[in-house]
Design a protein around this motif. Structure first.
Motif, PDB file in Angstrom:
ATOM      1  N   ARG A   1      -1.118  35.909 -34.859  1.00  0.00           N
ATOM      2  CA  ARG A   1      -2.211  35.140 -35.464  1.00  0.00           C
ATOM      3  C   ARG A   1      -1.859  33.666 -35.360  1.00  0.00           C
ATOM      4  O   ARG A   1      -0.859  33.218 -35.883  1.00  0.00           O
ATOM      5  N   HIS A   2      -2.672  32.916 -34.644  1.00  0.00           N
ATOM      6  CA  HIS A   2      -2.402  31.488 -34.498  1.00  0.00           C
ATOM      7  C   HIS A   2      -3.634  30.729 -34.921  1.00  0.00           C
ATOM      8  O   HIS A   2      -4.744  31.191 -34.719  1.00  0.00           O
ATOM      9  N   HIS A   3      -3.433  29.558 -35.467  1.00  0.00           N
ATOM     10  CA  HIS A   3      -4.598  28.741 -35.778  1.00  0.00           C
ATOM     11  C   HIS A   3      -5.162  28.187 -34.488  1.00  0.00           C
ATOM     12  O   HIS A   3      -4.432  27.686 -33.647  1.00  0.00           O
ATOM     13  N   ALA A   4      -6.493  28.325 -34.333  1.00  0.00           N
ATOM     14  CA  ALA A   4      -7.136  27.837 -33.121  1.00  0.00           C
ATOM     15  C   ALA A   4      -7.376  26.340 -33.213  1.00  0.00           C
ATOM     16  O   ALA A   4      -7.315  25.635 -32.222  1.00  0.00           O
ATOM     17  N   PHE A   5      -7.671  25.864 -34.421  1.00  0.00           N
ATOM     18  CA  PHE A   5      -7.977  24.445 -34.607  1.00  0.00           C
ATOM     19  C   PHE A   5      -6.866  23.808 -35.441  1.00  0.00           C
ATOM     20  O   PHE A   5      -6.163  24.485 -36.173  1.00  0.00           O
ATOM     21  N   PRO A   6      -6.748  22.485 -35.351  1.00  0.00           N
ATOM     22  CA  PRO A   6      -5.709  21.825 -36.140  1.00  0.00           C
ATOM     23  C   PRO A   6      -5.978  21.972 -37.637  1.00  0.00           C
ATOM     24  O   PRO A   6      -7.122  22.145 -38.050  1.00  0.00           O
ATOM     25  N   PRO A   7      -4.912  21.892 -38.443  1.00  0.00           N
ATOM     26  CA  PRO A   7      -5.082  22.013 -39.890  1.00  0.00           C
ATOM     27  C   PRO A   7      -5.693  20.737 -40.478  1.00  0.00           C
ATOM     28  O   PRO A   7      -5.793  19.730 -39.783  1.00  0.00           O
ATOM     29  N   PRO A   8      -6.087  20.776 -41.767  1.00  0.00           N
ATOM     30  CA  PRO A   8      -6.598  19.558 -42.410  1.00  0.00           C
ATOM     31  C   PRO A   8      -5.552  18.455 -42.362  1.00  0.00           C
ATOM     32  O   PRO A   8      -4.352  18.737 -42.354  1.00  0.00           O
ATOM     33  N   THR A   9      -5.993  17.204 -42.338  1.00  0.00           N
ATOM     34  CA  THR A   9      -5.033  16.102 -42.220  1.00  0.00           C
ATOM     35  C   THR A   9      -4.912  15.282 -43.505  1.00  0.00           C
ATOM     36  O   THR A   9      -4.115  14.367 -43.567  1.00  0.00           O
ATOM     37  N   LEU A  10      -5.746  15.578 -44.505  1.00  0.00           N
ATOM     38  CA  LEU A  10      -5.722  14.762 -45.729  1.00  0.00           C
ATOM     39  C   LEU A  10      -5.440  15.619 -46.947  1.00  0.00           C
ATOM     40  O   LEU A  10      -5.762  16.806 -46.973  1.00  0.00           O
ATOM     41  N   GLU A  11      -4.845  14.983 -47.946  1.00  0.00           N
ATOM     42  CA  GLU A  11      -4.658  15.669 -49.214  1.00  0.00           C
ATOM     43  C   GLU A  11      -5.143  14.751 -50.328  1.00  0.00           C
ATOM     44  O   GLU A  11      -4.993  13.534 -50.252  1.00  0.00           O
ATOM     45  N   THR A  12      -5.745  15.356 -51.343  1.00  0.00           N
ATOM     46  CA  THR A  12      -6.256  14.546 -52.443  1.00  0.00           C
ATOM     47  C   THR A  12      -5.973  15.251 -53.759  1.00  0.00           C
ATOM     48  O   THR A  12      -5.916  16.485 -53.800  1.00  0.00           O
ATOM     49  N   SER A  13      -5.829  14.491 -54.817  1.00  0.00           N
ATOM     50  CA  SER A  13      -5.696  15.155 -56.111  1.00  0.00           C
ATOM     51  C   SER A  13      -7.082  15.223 -56.749  1.00  0.00           C
ATOM     52  O   SER A  13      -7.921  14.345 -56.527  1.00  0.00           O
ATOM     53  N   VAL A  14      -7.337  16.296 -57.479  1.00  0.00           N
ATOM     54  CA  VAL A  14      -8.640  16.509 -58.107  1.00  0.00           C
ATOM     55  C   VAL A  14      -8.438  16.456 -59.615  1.00  0.00           C
ATOM     56  O   VAL A  14      -7.602  17.174 -60.154  1.00  0.00           O
ATOM     57  N   VAL A  15      -9.234  15.619 -60.260  1.00  0.00           N
ATOM     58  CA  VAL A  15      -9.081  15.430 -61.707  1.00  0.00           C
ATOM     59  C   VAL A  15     -10.443  15.645 -62.375  1.00  0.00           C
ATOM     60  O   VAL A  15     -11.435  15.075 -61.936  1.00  0.00           O
ATOM     61  N   PRO A  16     -10.505  16.461 -63.441  1.00  0.00           N
ATOM     62  CA  PRO A  16     -11.794  16.625 -64.115  1.00  0.00           C
ATOM     63  C   PRO A  16     -12.139  15.367 -64.912  1.00  0.00           C
ATOM     64  O   PRO A  16     -11.236  14.743 -65.490  1.00  0.00           O
ATOM     65  N   ARG A  17     -13.423  14.998 -64.935  1.00  0.00           N
ATOM     66  CA  ARG A  17     -13.816  13.807 -65.728  1.00  0.00           C
ATOM     67  C   ARG A  17     -13.494  14.049 -67.189  1.00  0.00           C
ATOM     68  O   ARG A  17     -13.036  13.158 -67.886  1.00  0.00           O
TER      69      ARG A  17
END
Ligand SMILES: Nc1nc2c(ncn2[C@@H]2O[C@H](COP(=O)(O)OP(=O)(O)OP(=O)(O)O)[C@@H](O)[C@H]2O)c(=O)[nH]1
Ligand SMILES: [Mg+2]
Length: 677
Positions: A346-362
């Motif tokens: 099993r190989h990834h066909a497309f590149p992985p995501p390139t960004l990471e973000t933190s998620v904070v509830p209002r």
């Protein structure tokens, strides 16, 4: 009955969903054609899809033509949702790659074509929107042949192109130009036909058509259909091409069931529903299956619904070739495979995501609900890679881009009633080992030992070339494997491989470690009842991260960041400003090529700076410039490597790691051991 699992793929807005609607109408599944712009199509069924007029999730619909059941998968075209395409690639027997007759071949067309080619998926082209002003069939046909490097054959000819009344003339065997073009296209790859043709023998249309079908299946030739999904022009020819030229399969019901899970949904009572594509055999109600090789439990099939004529019909079983909704698979995850298919790489066909973000509830009180909601989203979209930072209790997601971020925020608001903010968007780096590193921890031989693990683990880690991923190998004797814990050597290897992979999620700087070979060089244990207590699974699971991080510390790592290849097209008179801007965003420009008033230029840009560049292009080019970007790999970071906070126990700090292994019974040295009753 034969089945054809068909993918519809294209760049954003090419008309995939509109075409899907047309195909359903042509097959008599729907009486009225829905419109993307009115939010009334079958496959854009999510509220957000209807509101925004774009496809976000892949969706399956089915129809019957002649004697063929076609399961059609409508996919999203926006690059931010490429993970949705990735998940369904396993399903396709054939594909229709849609190209707009106005916008032509786009960088996303190239990306999709490359992957279909690598996976050997037979592909037809549908050149859509011939009714729009600016449509040009010759330009697009040439671009398909040149930019994608494929042999094409036009299966119909547009008439009144670029007008509302645009239509097509279907090519027939009596059409001399078509007959010749078809002969040329197939003779190149078929020596028999070539010889007969050169010998002046009259070939029949049936012979040529059979050769065309065989060569389409082998991806040697790509039939091209012109048309308009909006008006229906060319759609009948495309339908004929789909069933005549793409390889349909006759179900082989014999043998053990084998298949893949490509989508997870939740039923009305929140029960898990897995969408499964069957490769072989028959899966029947109450069958027990083991999902993936490393699964420890079996799941029992409690419901089956097969895609059929626009609906999902309850059945007792599903057979090879079909797509079915299967209930009861409570351990199912996207990408799981069962039966023989479980062994396929099993190989990834497309590149992985390139960004990471933190998620904070209002509202901070929403924190637990946010975690639950994101866990739900991660089940349907594992690549968002939900992480929770243990110390600060912060939540992180991996993303492809802005649009995906907006959709996540809107989904959380609309479906879960949670308003969120995204903070600190950073590029997702990786770590690559620099050199070979080894480490070993041995089993304690006497009571005064401070080592709490009743096992020996020795590991080495060595660098592999970029893109190779992680491999794991066992280099220990069978006698060194605790067979009282593991039934087979394979089971031991699977557990060790999984443990190593998990530990590599956070390297010396907290990033995912990749492109390395890990080998287990030493193992030892104590077996009960002679020695009590005996070695357990936990001893191996908990000791391995410590040893691995020791080995990795010796190897050292290079932190590498994602970079993108940007392709720019702009008026040549602003070349100076573009160059200055590229330098300003630390991009590495290639050589500009000027043709008339226009200039094209490729440049390598760090993912961290792409947004900067993107936002400046419209002003710099008076709104005329175009920027397309594609993932180009990872490059070592210059200067101080960025690090990412760890999300769990830290095996790099032995004292901290041992202290935080709460709730897990470790053997304290010197403690009285109780005997089994
Ligand atoms: N004139 C014209 N417009 C079309 C045609 N096909 C689609 N459109 C329009 O193009 C826009 C995009 O169509 P979709 O069917 O949503 O395109 P898509 O490829 O599914 O888009 P994504 O799924 O978001 O990537 C809509 O406004 C359609 O009405 C066509 O043949 N002619
Ligand atoms: Mg769509």
């Amino acid at each position: 009955m034969t089945t054809l699992n068909l993918g519809i793929l294209a760049h954003v807005d090419a008309g995939k969903t509109t075409l899907t609607e047309r195909l359903l109408y042509a097959a008599g599944v729907i009486d009225e054609i829905g419109r993307v712009d009115h939010g009334t199509t079958q496959t854009d069924s999510l509220t957000l899809e209807r509101q925004r007029g774009i496809t976000i999730k892949s969706a399956v619909v089915s129809f019957i033509v002649d004697d063929v059941t076609v399961n059609l998968v409508d996919t999203p075209g926006h690059p931010d949702f490429i993970a949705e395409v990735e998940r369904v690639l396993d399903v396709f027997d054939g594909a229709v790659l849609v190209v707009s007759a106005v916008e032509g071949v786009q960088s996303q067309t190239l990306v999709l074509h490359r992957v279909l080619h690598r996976l050997g998926v037979p592909t037809l082209f549908f050149v859509n929107k011939i009714d729009r002003i600016g449509a040009d069939h010759r330009r697009v046909l040439d671009a398909i042949a040149e930019r994608l490097g494929v042999t094409t054959i036009a299966m119909n000819v547009p008439r009144d192109i670029g007008t509302h009344g645009a239509d097509v003339i279907a090519s027939t065997p009596n059409d001399i130009d078509f007959f010749e073009a078809l002969t040329d296209a197939v003779a190149v790859n078929d020596e028999q036909i070539l010889h007969r043709y050169l010998a002046g023998e009259q070939l029949t249309y049936d012979q040529l058509h059979a050769a065309l079908a065989a060569q389409t299946a082998a991806r040697l030739v790509h039939p091209v259909y012109f048309g308009s999904a909006m008006t229906g022009a060319g759609v009948n020819e495309l339908v004929a091409g789909i069933v005549d030229l793409l390889p349909t399969r006759i179900s082989d019901r014999t043998g053990a069931p084998s298949g893949t899970v490509f989508k997870i949904e939740r039923g009305p009572n929140r029960e898990k529903v897995a969408l499964v594509r069957m490769f072989a055999g028959t899966l029947t109600m109450r069958d027990r299956i083991r999902l993936s090789a490393d699964a420890s439990d079996e799941d029992r099939v409690t419901a089956i619904r097969v895609f059929e004529r626009g609906t999902r019909s309850p059945r007792r079983s599903t057979v090879a070739g079909e797509i079915a909704e299967v209930g009861g698979l409570s351990h199912a995850r996207i990408g799981d495979r069962f039966g023989l298919a479980a062994d396929r790489g099993r190989h990834h066909a497309f590149p992985p995501p390139t960004l990471e973000t933190s998620v904070v509830p209002r509202d901070p009180r929403d924190k637990p609900a946010l975690f639950a909601a994101l866990t739900d989203l991660a089940e349907q979209d594992p690549l968002i890679n939900l992480r929770r930072d243990d110390t600060r209790n912060e939540l992180f997601l991996s993303l492809y881009g802005e649009v995906q971020r907006e959709i996540v925020a809107q989904t959380l608001g609309a479906d879960h009633g949670i308003e969120v903010e995204f903070r600190s968007v950073t590029p997702l780096c990786i770590e690559r080992p620099l050199r070979h590193g080894s480490a070993i921890e041995t089993i304690p031989r006497h009571r005064s030992s401070t080592r709490p693990f009743l096992a020996t683990v020795g590991l080495t880690i060595a660098p592999l070339p970029p893109g190779a991923g992680v491999t794991f190998a066992l280099d220990v004797k069978v006698g060194e494997i605790p067979m009282h814990v593991f039934d087979t050597v394979d089971a031991f290897r699977d557990v060790m491989a999984r443990t190593v992979n998990e530990a590599l999620h956070q390297g010396l700087n907290g990033w995912n470690v990749t492109d390395c070979a890990v080998t287990m060089t030493h193992s030892d244990y104590q077996a009960p009842p002679r020695k009590w207590p005996g070695t357990t699974l936990s001893d191996y699971r908990l000791l391995t991260p410590l040893v691995l991080m020791d080995a990795l510390t010796r190897a050292g790592t290079a932190v590498c960041e994602p970079v993108l290849e940007a392709h720019l097209e702009f008026p040549a008179d602003v070349l100076g400003e573009i160059m200055a801007t590229l330098i300003n965003v630390e991009a590495v420009p290639g050589t500009p090529e000027i043709s008339g008033r226009w200039c094209t230029l490729d440049a390598e840009v760090r993912a961290a700076r792409l947004h900067d560049l993107q936002s400046r292009v419209p002003d710099l080019t008076r709104g005329e410039g175009v920027l397309e970007s594609a993932f180009a790999g990872y490059r070592p970071v210059h200067g101080d490597p960025p690090s990412r906070p760890r999300t769990d126990r830290n095996p790099l700090n032995r004292a901290d790691y041992l202290r935080r292994l709460k709730g897990i019974t470790l053997r304290e040295p010197g403690r009285t051991r109780t005997k089994p009753r």
